[in-house]
Every structure is written in structure tokens, then in C-alpha cells.
Write a protein that holds these residues in place. Structure first.
Motif, PDB file in Angstrom:
ATOM      1  N   VAL A   1       0.867  -1.176   0.000  1.00 25.21           N
ATOM      2  CA  VAL A   1       0.000   0.000   0.000  1.00 25.21           C
ATOM      3  C   VAL A   1       0.903   1.225   0.000  1.00 25.21           C
ATOM      4  CG1 VAL A   1      -1.840   1.245   1.183  1.00 25.21           C
ATOM      5  CG2 VAL A   1      -1.759  -1.261   1.290  1.00 25.21           C
ATOM      6  N   HIS A   2       0.811   2.048  -1.060  1.00 21.90           N
ATOM      7  CA  HIS A   2       1.681   3.210  -1.231  1.00 21.90           C
ATOM      8  C   HIS A   2       0.888   4.501  -1.017  1.00 21.90           C
ATOM      9  CE1 HIS A   2       4.341   0.273  -3.084  1.00 21.90           C
ATOM     10  NE2 HIS A   2       3.395  -0.023  -3.968  1.00 21.90           N
ATOM     11  N   PHE A   3       1.399   5.398  -0.186  1.00 26.44           N
ATOM     12  CA  PHE A   3       0.707   6.659   0.101  1.00 26.44           C
ATOM     13  C   PHE A   3       1.665   7.621   0.789  1.00 26.44           C
ATOM     14  CE2 PHE A   3       0.489   4.024   3.790  1.00 26.44           C
ATOM     15  CZ  PHE A   3       0.489   4.869   4.882  1.00 26.44           C
ATOM     16  N   ASP A   4       1.248   8.866   0.942  1.00 23.86           N
ATOM     17  CA  ASP A   4       2.014   9.870   1.681  1.00 23.86           C
ATOM     18  C   ASP A   4       1.392  10.057   3.059  1.00 23.86           C
ATOM     19  OD1 ASP A   4       3.590  10.304  -0.544  1.00 23.86           O
ATOM     20  OD2 ASP A   4       2.507  12.097  -1.195  1.00 23.86           O
ATOM     21  N   GLN A   5       2.220   9.950   4.097  1.00 22.54           N
ATOM     22  CA  GLN A   5       1.692  10.150   5.449  1.00 22.54           C
ATOM     23  C   GLN A   5       1.318  11.605   5.706  1.00 22.54           C
ATOM     24  OE1 GLN A   5       3.098   8.105   8.960  1.00 22.54           O
ATOM     25  NE2 GLN A   5       4.419   6.786   7.712  1.00 22.54           N
ATOM     26  N   GLY A   6       1.762  12.515   4.850  1.00 27.07           N
ATOM     27  CA  GLY A   6       1.333  13.905   4.987  1.00 27.07           C
ATOM     28  C   GLY A   6      -0.172  14.049   4.912  1.00 27.07           C
ATOM     29  N   ARG A   7      -0.836  13.170   4.146  1.00 28.10           N
ATOM     30  CA  ARG A   7      -2.285  13.206   4.033  1.00 28.10           C
ATOM     31  C   ARG A   7      -2.968  12.611   5.256  1.00 28.10           C
ATOM     32  NH1 ARG A   7      -4.905  13.241  -0.806  1.00 28.10           N
ATOM     33  NH2 ARG A   7      -6.763  13.220   0.524  1.00 28.10           N
ATOM     34  N   THR A   8      -2.203  11.980   6.138  1.00 29.36           N
ATOM     35  CA  THR A   8      -2.791  11.373   7.334  1.00 29.36           C
ATOM     36  C   THR A   8      -2.279  12.034   8.611  1.00 29.36           C
ATOM     37  OG1 THR A   8      -1.055   9.641   7.383  1.00 29.36           O
ATOM     38  CG2 THR A   8      -3.094   9.143   6.190  1.00 29.36           C
ATOM     39  N   GLY A   9      -1.775  13.295   8.461  1.00 29.77           N
ATOM     40  CA  GLY A   9      -1.435  14.077   9.646  1.00 29.77           C
ATOM     41  C   GLY A   9       0.033  14.194   9.980  1.00 29.77           C
ATOM     42  N   HIS A  10       0.929  13.718   9.118  1.00 34.23           N
ATOM     43  CA  HIS A  10       2.356  13.826   9.403  1.00 34.23           C
ATOM     44  C   HIS A  10       2.856  15.228   9.061  1.00 34.23           C
ATOM     45  CE1 HIS A  10       6.618  12.692   9.607  1.00 34.23           C
ATOM     46  NE2 HIS A  10       6.211  11.583  10.196  1.00 34.23           N
ATOM     47  N   ILE A  11       3.941  15.640   9.706  1.00 37.08           N
ATOM     48  CA  ILE A  11       4.484  16.965   9.430  1.00 37.08           C
ATOM     49  C   ILE A  11       5.207  17.014   8.089  1.00 37.08           C
ATOM     50  CG2 ILE A  11       4.684  17.551  11.870  1.00 37.08           C
ATOM     51  CD1 ILE A  11       7.706  17.097  11.625  1.00 37.08           C
ATOM     52  N   LYS A  12       5.659  15.857   7.595  1.00 42.70           N
ATOM     53  CA  LYS A  12       6.330  15.781   6.304  1.00 42.70           C
ATOM     54  C   LYS A  12       5.463  15.009   5.313  1.00 42.70           C
ATOM     55  CE  LYS A  12       9.837  17.251   5.836  1.00 42.70           C
ATOM     56  NZ  LYS A  12      10.145  18.662   5.490  1.00 42.70           N
ATOM     57  N   ARG A  13       5.810  15.131   4.034  1.00 41.54           N
ATOM     58  CA  ARG A  13       5.090  14.360   3.008  1.00 41.54           C
ATOM     59  C   ARG A  13       5.239  12.863   3.278  1.00 41.54           C
ATOM     60  NH1 ARG A  13       3.277  15.235  -2.226  1.00 41.54           N
ATOM     61  NH2 ARG A  13       4.067  17.376  -2.121  1.00 41.54           N
ATOM     62  N   LYS A  14       6.439  12.406   3.529  1.00 40.24           N
ATOM     63  CA  LYS A  14       6.785  11.045   3.956  1.00 40.24           C
ATOM     64  C   LYS A  14       6.138   9.961   3.076  1.00 40.24           C
ATOM     65  CE  LYS A  14       7.135   8.203   8.168  1.00 40.24           C
ATOM     66  NZ  LYS A  14       8.569   7.909   7.995  1.00 40.24           N
ATOM     67  N   PRO A  15       6.595   9.772   1.848  1.00 45.04           N
ATOM     68  CA  PRO A  15       6.097   8.663   1.026  1.00 45.04           C
ATOM     69  C   PRO A  15       6.356   7.335   1.737  1.00 45.04           C
ATOM     70  CG  PRO A  15       7.366  10.208  -0.302  1.00 45.04           C
ATOM     71  CD  PRO A  15       7.591  10.590   1.123  1.00 45.04           C
ATOM     72  N   THR A  16       5.317   6.540   1.869  1.00 45.03           N
ATOM     73  CA  THR A  16       5.336   5.350   2.727  1.00 45.03           C
ATOM     74  C   THR A  16       4.755   4.150   1.994  1.00 45.03           C
ATOM     75  OG1 THR A  16       5.132   6.688   4.745  1.00 45.03           O
ATOM     76  CG2 THR A  16       4.411   4.391   4.898  1.00 45.03           C
ATOM     77  N   THR A  17       5.268   2.980   2.347  1.00 45.93           N
ATOM     78  CA  THR A  17       4.680   1.728   1.868  1.00 45.93           C
ATOM     79  C   THR A  17       4.423   0.816   3.057  1.00 45.93           C
ATOM     80  OG1 THR A  17       5.717   1.819  -0.309  1.00 45.93           O
ATOM     81  CG2 THR A  17       5.053  -0.353   0.478  1.00 45.93           C
ATOM     82  N   LEU A  18       3.261   0.181   3.058  1.00 43.49           N
ATOM     83  CA  LEU A  18       2.941  -0.871   4.014  1.00 43.49           C
ATOM     84  C   LEU A  18       2.975  -2.192   3.268  1.00 43.49           C
ATOM     85  CD1 LEU A  18      -0.205   0.709   5.751  1.00 43.49           C
ATOM     86  CD2 LEU A  18       2.206   0.980   6.394  1.00 43.49           C
ATOM     87  N   GLY A  19       3.706  -3.153   3.820  1.00 41.87           N
ATOM     88  CA  GLY A  19       3.652  -4.527   3.332  1.00 41.87           C
ATOM     89  C   GLY A  19       2.795  -5.303   4.307  1.00 41.87           C
ATOM     90  N   THR A  20       1.660  -5.838   3.857  1.00 39.14           N
ATOM     91  CA  THR A  20       0.686  -6.325   4.830  1.00 39.14           C
ATOM     92  C   THR A  20      -0.280  -7.345   4.232  1.00 39.14           C
ATOM     93  OG1 THR A  20      -0.988  -5.559   6.435  1.00 39.14           O
ATOM     94  CG2 THR A  20      -0.927  -4.454   4.296  1.00 39.14           C
ATOM     95  N   ASN A  21      -0.951  -8.066   5.111  1.00 39.05           N
ATOM     96  CA  ASN A  21      -2.102  -8.894   4.716  1.00 39.05           C
ATOM     97  C   ASN A  21      -3.380  -8.381   5.381  1.00 39.05           C
ATOM     98  OD1 ASN A  21      -1.703  -9.684   7.355  1.00 39.05           O
ATOM     99  ND2 ASN A  21      -1.381 -11.856   6.909  1.00 39.05           N
ATOM    100  N   ILE A  22      -3.347  -7.132   5.849  1.00 37.84           N
ATOM    101  CA  ILE A  22      -4.537  -6.475   6.384  1.00 37.84           C
ATOM    102  C   ILE A  22      -5.136  -5.675   5.232  1.00 37.84           C
ATOM    103  CG2 ILE A  22      -5.471  -5.003   8.218  1.00 37.84           C
ATOM    104  CD1 ILE A  22      -2.874  -5.490   9.774  1.00 37.84           C
TER     105      ILE A  22
END
Length: 238
Positions: free
Chosen positions: A137-158
């Protein structure tokens, strides 16, 4: 601290008990960070491909140990999940959070100039993903309240966390500020930047809760069916 053998032994016993329902974490990304390519500053430690993804040639002993320790932490999280999965009668949840592979969002010209390391590009992760039906799952944590844009990936089975896919946008601080900070300031702020955003934490809590609540409901239904098939024995009052 999963580098401590006593803690690891306890967690292995927990995994073997069949009682663990989820393994969630964000192993350190300090040996992968793109900030290491901003000089002056801490040096790069890994390559993207080949044997040097586990440490560039010529690192001193302290830097080599840092790379090895962070690799161990990343792999131990998966190992505990795999160990729990082998004995569990139900789905064991897994989530690993890391910075998004820069090659997912950088322009091609920048990629040609520098190939950045990323756990998501390692063959070990590709094997884990295929073996366990994990998703990314690829997204920016900036859209979820982070102070930085912080491009993030979750590797998960949720799989409920797929609703985060594609969220893009800056954080609450001004973009590009890191370029104007001194090395010391960047290091001091790096822990804040590495923290999960409030929105991401809420999303994970909600998704895990929904998964486990649904499991309880399914289990209750299965138990009720077994009761009916067993000629209503044992008899339950009220």
C-alpha cells in the motif's frame, strides 16, 4: 528491542503458543534513508542490488554493525510472523512499514543519476510477498497528519488498509525544509520524521479491530453451527 536475545526468545515462545494474532512494526530505515545522499551528512551504507545491499564495501566496523543490526530487525519481524503462522489455526496479521521505494515516485532522470536502496526492492521481500499473499500500500503520510510528506509503503495482509492507497500530498510543515537545515538539525528531527502519523495509527487500529471483531463473529457462528449439528448438545440456557 528485538536485538536482545532474551526478548527474542520470549517472542518466539509467544509465536509458538499459537496465541499471537498480529505482528506489526516499522523496522529502522536509517540505513536506507535518502538523506544519506545529501552531503555533507552521514554516508550511504547500502546498495540497491547485489551483496552490498547488506553493507557497502569499506564501511568501518560501527557502520557495518548498524547495517547488520537493522537487517536483523527487519528479518526478525518477518520470522516471528512466519513462526506464528505455522502453528496458528487462524490468519495471523502482518504489517511492516517502511519509506516507499524512491523509484516509485522520483522522475526517471533522477533515478538514472542515483539508484537508492529500498527493502521493497530486495529479492527477500519479493519472496515474502509472493509466499504470503501480502500486498503493498503506497501513500504519503502527509495526508494522514504527518508533518512531512513522507512517502510510505505498508507490506501487509490487512487488506482493509488498501483505502490508503494513492493518498498523496504534503505534510503540515513546508516542503523542502530539510535542504535548509544543518546536518545536526536533520539528525535531531529524524526521529520525529520517522514517527507514524496519527491518521496512519488510527487506520491500523481500526483495520485490526475490524479483522478481529469479524473473526469473533465468525467463530461464534461456527460454534453455533456445531451445536446444532450435535443434536443441540450441550444445552445452553438463556
Amino acid at each position: 528491542n528485538l536485538l536482545r536475545d532474551d526478548i527474542m526468545e520470549f517472542l518466539m515462545e509467544l509465536a509458538d503458543s499459537g496465541r499471537a494474532v498480529a505482528w506489526l512494526g516499522g523496522p529502522p530505515c536509517r540505513t536506507m534513508s535518502r538523506l544519506r545522499y545529501r552531503q555533507p551528512g552521514p554516508p550511504p551504507l547500502r546498495s540497491r542490488e547485489g551483496a552490498e545491499r547488506f553493507g557497502l564495501h569499506g564501511l568501518d566496523e560501527s557502520l557495518k554493525k548498524r547495517v547488520i543490526d537493522d537487517t536483523i530487525l527487519w528479518l526478525r519481524q518477518y520470522y516471528l510472523y512466519h513462526r506464528a503462522k505455522k502453528v496458528s489455526q487462524q490468519k495471523v496479521l502482518y504489517l511492516s512499514e517502511q519509506p516507499e521505494d524512491p523509484e516509485n515516485y522520483l522522475e526517471e532522470e533522477m533515478i538514472k543519476k542515483q539508484r537508492y536502496p529500498s527493502y521493497w526492492a530486495f529479492p527477500e521481500w519479493k519472496w515474502m510477498k509472493e509466499t504470503n499473499d501480502f500486498i503493498e500500500v503506497h501513500f504519503d503520510q502527509g495526508r494522514t497528519g504527518h508533518i512531512k510528506r513522507k512517502p510510505t509503503t505498508l507490506g501487509t495482509n490487512i487488506y482493509e488498509l488498501q483505502h490508503l492507497q494513492g493518498l498523496r500530498g504534503p505534510g503540515s510543515s513546508r516542503e523542502g525544509g530539510a535542504d535548509e537545515l544543518t546536518v545536526e538539525q536533520r539528525i535531531q528531527l529524524s526521529r520525529t520524521w520517522a514517527a507514524w502519523s496519527p491518521g496512519l495509527k488510527n487506520a491500523i487500529v481500526t483495520a485490526v479491530k475490524n479483522e478481529l471483531d469479524g473473526r469473533i463473529k465468525r467463530l461464534t457462528l461456527e460454534q453455533w453451527k456445531a451445536h446444532l449439528l450435535n443434536d443441540h448438545q450441550p444445552y445452553y440456557r438463556g
